[in-house]
Design a protein around this motif. Structure first.
Motif, PDB file in Angstrom:
ATOM      1  N   VAL A  54      12.382  -7.679  -2.857  1.00  0.00           N
ATOM      2  CA  VAL A  54      11.895  -8.215  -4.129  1.00  0.00           C
ATOM      3  C   VAL A  54      11.073  -7.179  -4.893  1.00  0.00           C
ATOM      4  O   VAL A  54      11.251  -6.988  -6.109  1.00  0.00           O
ATOM      5  CB  VAL A  54      11.053  -9.487  -3.889  1.00  0.00           C
ATOM      6  N   MET A  55      10.163  -6.495  -4.206  1.00  0.00           N
ATOM      7  CA  MET A  55       9.245  -5.570  -4.871  1.00  0.00           C
ATOM      8  C   MET A  55       9.747  -4.137  -4.884  1.00  0.00           C
ATOM      9  O   MET A  55       9.230  -3.291  -5.623  1.00  0.00           O
ATOM     10  CB  MET A  55       7.866  -5.620  -4.193  1.00  0.00           C
ATOM     11  N   GLY A  56      10.719  -3.849  -4.029  1.00  0.00           N
ATOM     12  CA  GLY A  56      11.225  -2.482  -3.959  1.00  0.00           C
ATOM     13  C   GLY A  56      10.360  -1.569  -3.110  1.00  0.00           C
ATOM     14  O   GLY A  56      10.638  -0.378  -2.998  1.00  0.00           O
ATOM     15  N   ARG A  57       9.333  -2.109  -2.491  1.00  0.00           N
ATOM     16  CA  ARG A  57       8.449  -1.340  -1.623  1.00  0.00           C
ATOM     17  C   ARG A  57       7.574  -2.302  -0.842  1.00  0.00           C
ATOM     18  O   ARG A  57       7.461  -3.484  -1.188  1.00  0.00           O
ATOM     19  CB  ARG A  57       7.575  -0.380  -2.436  1.00  0.00           C
ATOM     20  N   GLY A  58       6.949  -1.809   0.188  1.00  0.00           N
ATOM     21  CA  GLY A  58       6.009  -2.619   0.950  1.00  0.00           C
ATOM     22  C   GLY A  58       4.574  -2.231   0.633  1.00  0.00           C
ATOM     23  O   GLY A  58       4.265  -1.047   0.516  1.00  0.00           O
ATOM     24  N   VAL A  59       3.733  -3.223   0.474  1.00  0.00           N
ATOM     25  CA  VAL A  59       2.325  -2.982   0.149  1.00  0.00           C
ATOM     26  C   VAL A  59       1.459  -3.774   1.135  1.00  0.00           C
ATOM     27  O   VAL A  59       1.611  -4.988   1.263  1.00  0.00           O
ATOM     28  CB  VAL A  59       1.993  -3.409  -1.294  1.00  0.00           C
ATOM     29  N   ARG A  60       0.542  -3.074   1.814  1.00  0.00           N
ATOM     30  CA  ARG A  60      -0.411  -3.727   2.722  1.00  0.00           C
ATOM     31  C   ARG A  60      -1.773  -3.744   2.042  1.00  0.00           C
ATOM     32  O   ARG A  60      -2.315  -2.695   1.701  1.00  0.00           O
ATOM     33  CB  ARG A  60      -0.502  -2.986   4.054  1.00  0.00           C
ATOM     34  N   VAL A  61      -2.308  -4.933   1.850  1.00  0.00           N
ATOM     35  CA  VAL A  61      -3.629  -5.103   1.252  1.00  0.00           C
ATOM     36  C   VAL A  61      -4.544  -5.703   2.317  1.00  0.00           C
ATOM     37  O   VAL A  61      -4.307  -6.811   2.791  1.00  0.00           O
ATOM     38  CB  VAL A  61      -3.582  -6.020   0.008  1.00  0.00           C
ATOM     39  N   LEU A  62      -5.580  -4.964   2.690  1.00  0.00           N
ATOM     40  CA  LEU A  62      -6.460  -5.395   3.770  1.00  0.00           C
ATOM     41  C   LEU A  62      -7.674  -6.107   3.192  1.00  0.00           C
ATOM     42  O   LEU A  62      -8.488  -5.502   2.490  1.00  0.00           O
ATOM     43  CB  LEU A  62      -6.894  -4.190   4.613  1.00  0.00           C
ATOM     44  N   MET A  63      -7.789  -7.384   3.488  1.00  0.00           N
ATOM     45  CA  MET A  63      -8.904  -8.213   3.068  1.00  0.00           C
ATOM     46  C   MET A  63      -9.414  -8.952   4.303  1.00  0.00           C
ATOM     47  O   MET A  63      -8.760  -8.955   5.346  1.00  0.00           O
ATOM     48  CB  MET A  63      -8.474  -9.188   1.962  1.00  0.00           C
ATOM     49  N   ASN A  64     -10.553  -9.609   4.173  1.00  0.00           N
ATOM     50  CA  ASN A  64     -11.185 -10.184   5.352  1.00  0.00           C
ATOM     51  C   ASN A  64     -11.737 -11.577   5.057  1.00  0.00           C
ATOM     52  O   ASN A  64     -12.536 -11.732   4.125  1.00  0.00           O
ATOM     53  CB  ASN A  64     -12.325  -9.271   5.807  1.00  0.00           C
ATOM     54  N   PRO A  65     -11.334 -12.605   5.829  1.00  0.00           N
ATOM     55  CA  PRO A  65     -11.980 -13.918   5.673  1.00  0.00           C
ATOM     56  C   PRO A  65     -13.394 -13.837   6.243  1.00  0.00           C
ATOM     57  O   PRO A  65     -13.597 -13.314   7.345  1.00  0.00           O
ATOM     58  CB  PRO A  65     -11.086 -14.844   6.504  1.00  0.00           C
ATOM     59  N   VAL A  66     -14.358 -14.355   5.496  1.00  0.00           N
ATOM     60  CA  VAL A  66     -15.748 -14.173   5.928  1.00  0.00           C
ATOM     61  C   VAL A  66     -16.445 -15.480   6.288  1.00  0.00           C
ATOM     62  O   VAL A  66     -16.982 -15.607   7.386  1.00  0.00           O
ATOM     63  CB  VAL A  66     -16.565 -13.392   4.869  1.00  0.00           C
ATOM     64  N   THR A  84       7.207  -7.525   4.746  1.00  0.00           N
ATOM     65  CA  THR A  84       8.435  -8.148   5.231  1.00  0.00           C
ATOM     66  C   THR A  84       9.650  -7.528   4.541  1.00  0.00           C
ATOM     67  O   THR A  84       9.538  -6.857   3.508  1.00  0.00           O
ATOM     68  CB  THR A  84       8.423  -9.660   4.956  1.00  0.00           C
ATOM     69  N   GLU A  85      10.822  -7.789   5.130  1.00  0.00           N
ATOM     70  CA  GLU A  85      12.055  -7.304   4.511  1.00  0.00           C
ATOM     71  C   GLU A  85      12.266  -7.938   3.141  1.00  0.00           C
ATOM     72  O   GLU A  85      12.758  -7.285   2.205  1.00  0.00           O
ATOM     73  CB  GLU A  85      13.249  -7.616   5.428  1.00  0.00           C
TER      74      GLU A  85
END
Length: 354
Positions: free
Chosen positions: A307-319, A301-302
């Motif tokens: 806040v973080m100075g960059r965007g980070v996508r962390v891919l996890m999966n509900p099982v 998000t913007e």
């Protein structure tokens, strides 16, 4: 395909090699795999699901035979019931314990004692999984494998291991793969996953077992011509990518410790249960569901950029239930893990602001 394998030199480019050279590359992969396994022979197949199906079919010669398998095993849950659908083999399940093992007294009670009475199927094979996916990448202890082998020998049954992540188990135990497989009659091991190849698995077993596996592979559509380009990646995987699995294990443990430090009020993780490259965490706060947690970890998000100075996508999966699964592999570095922990802290802050 991992960046490492994609950038590796090929001399000459294997995709331009004649058919005979493709066959040589595949044969060399199978030779090295058999040596790795400490078994007589090995066979290259397109996938782990096919590898397991071929192995079970080779052990269960007649339709209506029975295998014994854990209720949380990949063979039982995630392979479309292929052993029944395609091979006519009945699965008799035993309850997996949290560490991926099972009670051997229960196993013994499930071995058919009444055959050849026409009412009953005939037990033909015991199936294991190592490491165990649903248990969060847990490693089966060598002592447990020895006990399974003793029980199987008592009833003259073979043991097959779904070793999709066999090398993770070997690295975690600090032993050769052959030390694990000396208790087993056959194995299916993935070259993808942590080993980083684009596709393919290997079956190992006795020579006559592999001879039969070749025929079963053919009827299942797994015989591949000019597969040298895939076998070349597999060769690189088993020769260059095994030792680095410890990096994945270390990064998974580091993230688990971060969850305990930064998110324990919302997420639970058993540090001691993180033995290899898989982490299972429970999202226990009613303010956020496991699905929402995974969505928040994956979206950029913007506000995050600010806040973080960059965007980070962390891919996890509900099982299942409120459990989320995360897996480390060759393309997730220690730096990536640190960024994932920063993203976790950001998401936790947003949950607390609700």
């Amino acid at each position: 395909m991992s960046r490492y394998l994609w950038n590796s030199p090929k001399d000459p480019p294997v995709s331009y090699q004649p058919a005979s050279q493709h066959q040589h590359t595949k044969t060399e992969l199978q030779r090295q795999a058999a040596e790795l396994f400490g078994m007589e022979d090995a066979l290259f197949v397109p996938s782990g699901t096919m590898g397991n199906l071929i192995s079970v079919m080779c052990h269960c010669q007649e339709r209506g035979a029975e295998l014994i398998v854990g209720d949380q095993a990949h063979i039982h849950l995630y392979e479309q019931g292929g052993v029944a659908q395609i091979a006519g083999i009945h699965s008799r399940v035993v309850r997996n314990l949290p560490d991926g093992t099972f009670d051997l007294n229960e196993v013994e009670s499930k071995i058919q004692q009444h055959f050849p009475d026409s009412h009953y199927p005939r037990t033909r094979v015991i199936c294991l999984e190592n490491t165990h996916n649903e248990a969060g990448g847990r490693v089966l202890p060598l002592s447990f494998l020895q006990e399974v082998r003793t029980l199987a020998d008592q009833y003259k049954l073979p043991v097959h291991v779904d070793g999709a992540r066999l090398m993770n188990a070997a690295v975690a135990l600090g032993v050769k793969a052959s030390e694990i497989l000396r208790f087993c009659d056959s194995v299916s091991m993935c070259l993808s996953k942590g080993l980083g190849a684009p596709v393919g698995s290997l079956i190992g077993g006795r020579r006559e077992f592999i001879d039969q596996a070749v025929r079963v592979r053919k009827v299942l559509g797994g015989g591949m011509r000019q597969a040298g380009v895939l076998a070349a990646a597999g060769l690189l995987s088993i020769s260059n990518m095994v030792d680095r699995l410890q990096d994945d294990h270390r990064n998974a443990k580091k993230f688990a410790q971060g969850v305990q430090t930064f998110a324990s009020s919302i997420c639970n993780v058993g540090i001691d249960a993180v033995e290899t490259n898989i982490l299972m965490l429970a999202v226990n706060d009613p303010r956020i569901s496991p699905e929402e947690f995974c969505d928040k970890m994956a979206e950029v998000t913007e506000d995050e950029m600010t806040v973080m100075g960059r965007g980070v996508r962390v891919l996890m999966n509900p099982v299942f239930g409120r459990t989320v699964r995360a897996v480390w592999h060759v393309d997730v570095s220690e730096e990536d893990t640190d960024l994932a922990l920063q993203k976790l802290q950001y998401v936790m802050q947003k949950v607390h602001q609700k």
